[in-house]
Design a protein around this motif. Structure first.
Motif, PDB file in Angstrom:
ATOM      1  N   GLU A  27       0.835  -1.199   0.000  1.00  0.00           N
ATOM      2  CA  GLU A  27       0.000   0.000   0.000  1.00  0.00           C
ATOM      3  C   GLU A  27       0.872   1.252   0.000  1.00  0.00           C
ATOM      4  OE1 GLU A  27      -3.993   1.657   2.304  1.00  0.00           O
ATOM      5  OE2 GLU A  27      -2.741   0.116   3.235  1.00  0.00           O
ATOM      6  N   LYS A  29       0.602   5.438   0.433  1.00  0.00           N
ATOM      7  CA  LYS A  29      -0.268   6.506   0.922  1.00  0.00           C
ATOM      8  C   LYS A  29       0.432   7.845   0.751  1.00  0.00           C
ATOM      9  CE  LYS A  29      -2.672   3.755   4.472  1.00  0.00           C
ATOM     10  NZ  LYS A  29      -2.995   3.680   5.916  1.00  0.00           N
ATOM     11  N   THR A  31       2.410   8.798  -1.442  1.00  0.00           N
ATOM     12  CA  THR A  31       3.829   8.539  -1.700  1.00  0.00           C
ATOM     13  C   THR A  31       4.352   9.385  -2.848  1.00  0.00           C
ATOM     14  OG1 THR A  31       3.492   6.258  -0.966  1.00  0.00           O
ATOM     15  CG2 THR A  31       5.514   6.727  -2.179  1.00  0.00           C
ATOM     16  N   ASP A  45      -1.580   7.280  -4.198  1.00  0.00           N
ATOM     17  CA  ASP A  45      -2.229   6.284  -3.353  1.00  0.00           C
ATOM     18  C   ASP A  45      -2.467   5.039  -4.190  1.00  0.00           C
ATOM     19  OD1 ASP A  45      -2.434   8.014  -1.130  1.00  0.00           O
ATOM     20  OD2 ASP A  45      -4.279   8.892  -1.927  1.00  0.00           O
ATOM     21  N   GLY A  80       5.389  10.668   1.969  1.00  0.00           N
ATOM     22  CA  GLY A  80       4.314   9.705   2.139  1.00  0.00           C
ATOM     23  C   GLY A  80       4.772   8.416   2.796  1.00  0.00           C
ATOM     24  N   THR A 298     -11.191   4.887  -2.684  1.00  0.00           N
ATOM     25  CA  THR A 298     -10.169   5.009  -1.648  1.00  0.00           C
ATOM     26  C   THR A 298      -9.354   3.744  -1.627  1.00  0.00           C
ATOM     27  OG1 THR A 298     -11.681   4.143   0.002  1.00  0.00           O
ATOM     28  CG2 THR A 298     -11.600   6.528  -0.253  1.00  0.00           C
ATOM     29  N   THR A 299      -8.037   3.893  -1.406  1.00  0.00           N
ATOM     30  CA  THR A 299      -7.154   2.736  -1.492  1.00  0.00           C
ATOM     31  C   THR A 299      -7.355   1.766  -0.351  1.00  0.00           C
ATOM     32  OG1 THR A 299      -5.447   4.002  -0.350  1.00  0.00           O
ATOM     33  CG2 THR A 299      -5.377   3.970  -2.746  1.00  0.00           C
ATOM     34  N   GLY A 300      -8.034   2.173   0.684  1.00  0.00           N
ATOM     35  CA  GLY A 300      -8.244   1.262   1.802  1.00  0.00           C
ATOM     36  C   GLY A 300      -9.363   0.263   1.558  1.00  0.00           C
TER      37      GLY A 300
END
Length: 304
Positions: A27, A29, A31, A45, A80, A298-300
């Motif tokens: 993952e 975030k 970055t 992300d 990030g 969202t990446t989550g």
């Protein structure tokens, strides 16, 4: 000299782990990466889930190569977070990334064209037998193992003794994918695997990308081709000038929208009124800017 490696790595990806967990293996975030005053990547992300194909698209200079280098351990991010299994990491070498199960298959494949297929399969990690200091290559075991692993991926070669350089580009890509799976990859980064291939060979590679996904690997598929990406992708990220322009799951974006983003449709839509004043330019079929707005995932979230 050769490296002792008589058994299959214990951390090899299981064949039935696809979709067992919604947690990403890798993952990013926010970055980014800067080289002095040059910002090559910013605010990216990205989440890579087991048993899913994450497609990263972008034109030349979009930041795809920098992204690959960060995840594969060649370069370190300067902003990030970079997480593996939920833990922050900062790799110093590609070996550290490989130890975490992150393998990269580059366009040049890092093979020795005149060596046989089985030797390239174990290149740098050869199996040996016998007591020290007269250990020798366990050729029969390497041939048998290479044949079994290739067949497990659906790759059947008549002669593993043939130089790997005599295989087609698609076949060489598939051997590299099978090799990464055997040596314990959990995340497989494929750098433009279909860029130099024809339609038929591209189809072969896409087939084995899907096979790697079905074995439970998280695949990062770097490509210029939105049609290839849409055939196997579960999630799509489009980079432009070092930032993420689109980050959406398959059910949130159509192939037409993905193609427009990849082809610079946003810029064309913004310039539509100016292009309309140029003689001989038909702008009727150009998209409106609001038509290119796609929901951002969202990446989550787990990707369906």
């Amino acid at each position: 000299m050769t490296t002792t490696n008589e058994t299959r790595p214990a951390e090899a990806a299981p064949k039935d782990t696809a979709g067992r967990t919604g947690k990403p293996v890798v993952e990013l975030k926010g970055t980014g990466k800067s080289y002095g005053n040059i910002r090559a990547l910013h605010g990216v992300d990205l989440a890579v889930h087991p048993g899913k194909v994450t497609c990263v698209l972008g034109d030349n200079g979009a930041g795809k190569s920098t992204l690959i280098k960060i995840i594969s351990g060649l370069h370190q991010h300067t902003e990030g977070e970079f997480l593996v299994d939920g833990e922050p990491v900062r790799f110093s070498t590609p070996r550290e990334a490989l130890d975490k199960g992150i393998a990269t298959v580059y366009q040049d494949l890092a093979v020795v064209p005149l060596m046989p297929v089985w030797r390239n399969f174990f290149l740098g990690s050869e199996m040996t037998k016998g007591p020290w200091p007269i250990r020798r290559l366990d050729i029969e075991k390497m041939k048998k193992t290479a044949d079994e692993e290739l067949r497990n991926m659906g790759i059947v070669l008549d002669d593993l003794e043939q130089p790997i350089g005599t295989l087609s580009g698609g076949q060489r890509q598939c051997v590299a994918i099978a090799r990464a799976v055997y040596f314990g990859a959990r995340v497989l980064i494929l750098d433009e695997p279909t860029a130099a291939l024809g339609v038929k060979q591209s189809g072969v590679v896409l087939k084995y990308i899907a096979a790697a996904r079905d074995r439970g690997l998280g695949v990062i598929f770097i490509t210029h081709n939105p049609h290839h990406a849409y055939m196997v992708g579960d999630h799509f990220s489009v980079l432009r000038l070092g930032t993420m322009e689109l980050n959406a799951s398959r059910d949130e974006v159509s192939l037409e929208e993905l193609t427009n983003h990849m082809a610079g449709g946003t810029e064309l839509a913004a310039l539509k009124h100016e292009l309309a004043q140029v003689r001989g330019v038909d702008v009727e079929d150009l998209p409106e800017e609001e038509d290119l707005t796609a929901p951002v995932a969202t990446t989550g979230e787990a990707v369906s």
